[in-house]
Design an enzyme around this catalytic site. Structure first.
Site, PDB file in Angstrom:
ATOM      1  N   CYS A  21     -34.698  -9.879  39.548  1.00  0.00           N
ATOM      2  CA  CYS A  21     -35.178 -10.731  40.627  1.00  0.00           C
ATOM      3  C   CYS A  21     -34.356 -10.437  41.886  1.00  0.00           C
ATOM      4  CB  CYS A  21     -35.068 -12.202  40.253  1.00  0.00           C
ATOM      5  SG  CYS A  21     -33.394 -12.858  40.241  1.00  0.00           S
ATOM      6  N   CYS A  24     -30.694 -11.575  41.828  1.00  0.00           N
ATOM      7  CA  CYS A  24     -29.833 -10.739  40.980  1.00  0.00           C
ATOM      8  C   CYS A  24     -29.518  -9.422  41.679  1.00  0.00           C
ATOM      9  CB  CYS A  24     -30.479 -10.512  39.612  1.00  0.00           C
ATOM     10  SG  CYS A  24     -30.291 -11.942  38.516  1.00  0.00           S
ATOM     11  N   CYS A 109     -37.161 -12.433  35.542  1.00  0.00           N
ATOM     12  CA  CYS A 109     -36.070 -11.487  35.803  1.00  0.00           C
ATOM     13  C   CYS A 109     -35.426 -11.030  34.491  1.00  0.00           C
ATOM     14  CB  CYS A 109     -35.031 -12.160  36.696  1.00  0.00           C
ATOM     15  SG  CYS A 109     -33.526 -11.204  36.903  1.00  0.00           S
ATOM     16  N   CYS A 112     -31.308 -12.619  34.769  1.00  0.00           N
ATOM     17  CA  CYS A 112     -31.019 -14.067  34.752  1.00  0.00           C
ATOM     18  C   CYS A 112     -32.075 -14.847  33.972  1.00  0.00           C
ATOM     19  CB  CYS A 112     -30.870 -14.601  36.173  1.00  0.00           C
ATOM     20  SG  CYS A 112     -32.410 -14.610  37.115  1.00  0.00           S
ATOM     21  N   ASP A 344       3.507 -54.922  12.470  1.00  0.00           N
ATOM     22  CA  ASP A 344       2.725 -55.208  11.270  1.00  0.00           C
ATOM     23  C   ASP A 344       1.780 -56.364  11.554  1.00  0.00           C
ATOM     24  OD1 ASP A 344       4.031 -53.238   9.915  1.00  0.00           O
ATOM     25  OD2 ASP A 344       5.501 -54.583   8.993  1.00  0.00           O
TER      26      ASP A 344
END
Ligand code: ZN
Length: 529
Positions: A21, A24, A109, A112, A344
């Site tokens: 894409c 990218c 793409c 990605c 306790d």
């Protein structure tokens, strides 16, 4: 204008051809200008394609040739899917244009898997904002975290090898670290959008995190081959559903030789049919820590829920009485209680009380004024006669550490009601009052042996003060080193504590009641009423 240089052109061409894409492509060209990524996909596409095509015209331009050595000859020679050169060594043959081969906008793409295509526009930011709004958190800033499927790293690596080849042919040098990460580019785009939707700034240090988890089932198997090549990177771990974590995959990709990788995984990556799924969008607020001191006035109240074999032995506990109010007001999902020592179930804690801290998990509300915290303290104190809280305050995680620091070296004061078999005489009282810094050795008490390791611990009884009540009863105030087992010191625990009150007084003594009078830890700071 895209901030691309002549030298980027072959890389752009190769990546477009491979099915990357536009964003990218920009990443692999190391474009660091954030605003470029924010442009609409359509605009970027037309700009990038015209940039890629300009090459065809400049091919014969001597000026550019001088400056940049256009690489298109080789590109076309090696275009695997488009063997236009058919071994003729043919040169400037335009042939079927590879740049248009995957121009279809609906194409996912190859790197990605759609993350930088379909999940970073205003619509998606709005979807995120709606989820955040409905989660009902109070926040004034946010940080976005993105989780990508681990196989994206494999595709990224494959594409990187492609780019490396292109760049290498030109004798240029480009490091994998120079490539802009998908996550980084994603955040550059989504941050201003989500910020605008929610009306708060994005801040890396924010306590409020919105996370998006992407998955891509179609390619889940993509990283499996790495396990055969780098088996030592994939060790089964607890809490992990799969050994193919992002971390393990990254490690394996650092180790694997380029040749081995190419043998096992297509380079460039093959075309996916589906895009990623935004599997989960969720919110998380980092924990809030609330500290204070508590008194316990009841001899049938344990500090923490007392459950044996799934059965509750006492109906409530100190931590529950305090934390139920905090959970409700901070709208938290859970809590962790800690304190400076513990008493306790049958021991009261008087005086200034015992320091405690409660970690509130995923609080939906985090901002409280001092006045509101004071009201919260009052509400806790009104709700039960068994406990009382003071110095309630919001503290930092680091500050909680002070509570545990040097716990063993601290002094604690107790008050005990003692029974003596032999009638008590004045000499006994004087004798006890004169004892200073008595060293005792305590073997792990029988009653806690099931949960503490067997050991002999040296402890100090700093001072004792006895007060006669009747012939067989007296009260004993003790100042001791923290961690001293008082009950065992009094009855001797079958000789496991030496010396003990029986051996000192030469009779049988037992402890009837015990109160903690003070815990000398000067944290948290006192709050004025
Ligand atoms: Zn992409």
């Amino acid at each position: 204008m895209l901030p691309l240089k002549e030298k980027d052109r072959p890389v752009v061409q190769a990546l477009l051809k491979a099915g990357c894409c536009v964003r990218c492509v920009l990443r692999f060209c190391c474009v660091e200008l954030q605003s470029t990524y924010r442009q609409p996909c359509k605009d970027l596409e037309s700009e990038l394609h015209s940039f890629a095509h300009t090459e065809e015209c400049t091919e014969t331009n001597p000026e550019t040739e001088d400056a940049q050595d256009p690489p298109c000859k080789r590109l076309k020679l090696e275009g695997e899917g488009h063997s236009v050169a058919d071994g003729q060594g043919a040169v400037i043959v335009p042939g079927p244009d590879p740049l248009h081969a995957h121009k279809d906008e609906s194409e996912v793409c190859v790197v990605c898997l759609g993350v930088l295509q379909d999940f970073c526009d205003r619509d998606f930011a709005k979807k995120m904002a709606d989820i955040v709004d409905s989660a009902g958190y109070q926040f004034s800033s946010l940080v976005v975290s993105v989780s990508l499927p681990p196989q994206l790293s494999v595709r990224e690596h494959s594409t990187w090898l492609l780019v490396k080849k292109e760049v290498g042919q030109k004798g240029l040098c480009l490091g994998k670290d120079d490539v802009i990460q998908i996550k980084e580019a994603y955040k550059w785009i989504i941050h201003p959008l989500i910020s605008a939707e929610l009306g708060v700034p994005v801040d890396g240090k924010s306590c409020f995190e919105v996370s998006v988890v992407f998955t891509h089932p179609e390619t889940d198997g993509d990283c499996h081959f790495l396990a055969t090549v780098c088996s030592d990177c994939f060790k089964p771990a607890k809490n992990k559903q799969s050994v193919f974590t992002r971390m393990a995959v990254t490690k394996a990709l650092e180790k694997i030789k380029d040749k081995d990788f190419r043998n096992q995984f297509p380079c460039p990556p093959c075309h996916p049919v589906t895009k990623c799924i935004a599997q989960d969008i969720s919110c998380l607020h980092s924990p809030i820590f609330v500290a204070g001191r508590y008194n316990k006035y009841c001899r049938t109240l344990p500090q923490t829920p007392w459950v044996i074999d799934g059965e509750r032995k006492m109906e409530s506990s100190v931590e529950e009485l305090i934390s139920e109010h905090l959970l409700a007001n901070f709208r938290a999902e859970g809590f962790n209680f800690s304190s400076s020592g513990r008493e306790d179930v049958d021991v009261r804690t008087l005086g200034n009380g015992r320091p405690f801290a409660i970690e509130l998990l995923n609080p939906h509300r985090a901002n409280f004024t001092k006045e509101e915290i004071k009201q919260l303290q009052q509400a806790i104190n009104k709700s039960s006669e068994k406990i009382k809280v003071r110095d309630l305050q919001i503290v930092t995680r680091d500050a909680v550490g002070h509570m545990k620091e040097g716990e063993e070296e601290k002094t604690k004061s107790y008050s005990a009601l003692i029974w003596s078999q032999r009638p008590i005489e004045k000499e006994d009282i004087d004798f006890l009052n004169d004892i200073k810094d008595c060293k005792i050795a305590q073997k792990t008490p029988l009653r806690v042996l099931h949960r503490r390791p067997l050991a002999v611990r040296q402890r100090l009884i700093h001072t004792m003060q006895a007060r006669f009540l009747d012939q067989h009863h007296f009260t004993l105030h003790l100042r001791t080193q923290a961690g001293t087992y008082i009950k065992e010191f009094v009855h001797g625990d079958f000789g496991r504590t030496k010396p003990n009150l029986c051996s000192l007084m030469n009779t049988v003594t037992d402890i009837l009641e015990l109160d903690v009078e003070s815990v000398d830890v000067d944290w948290p700071p006192a709050i004025e009423d």
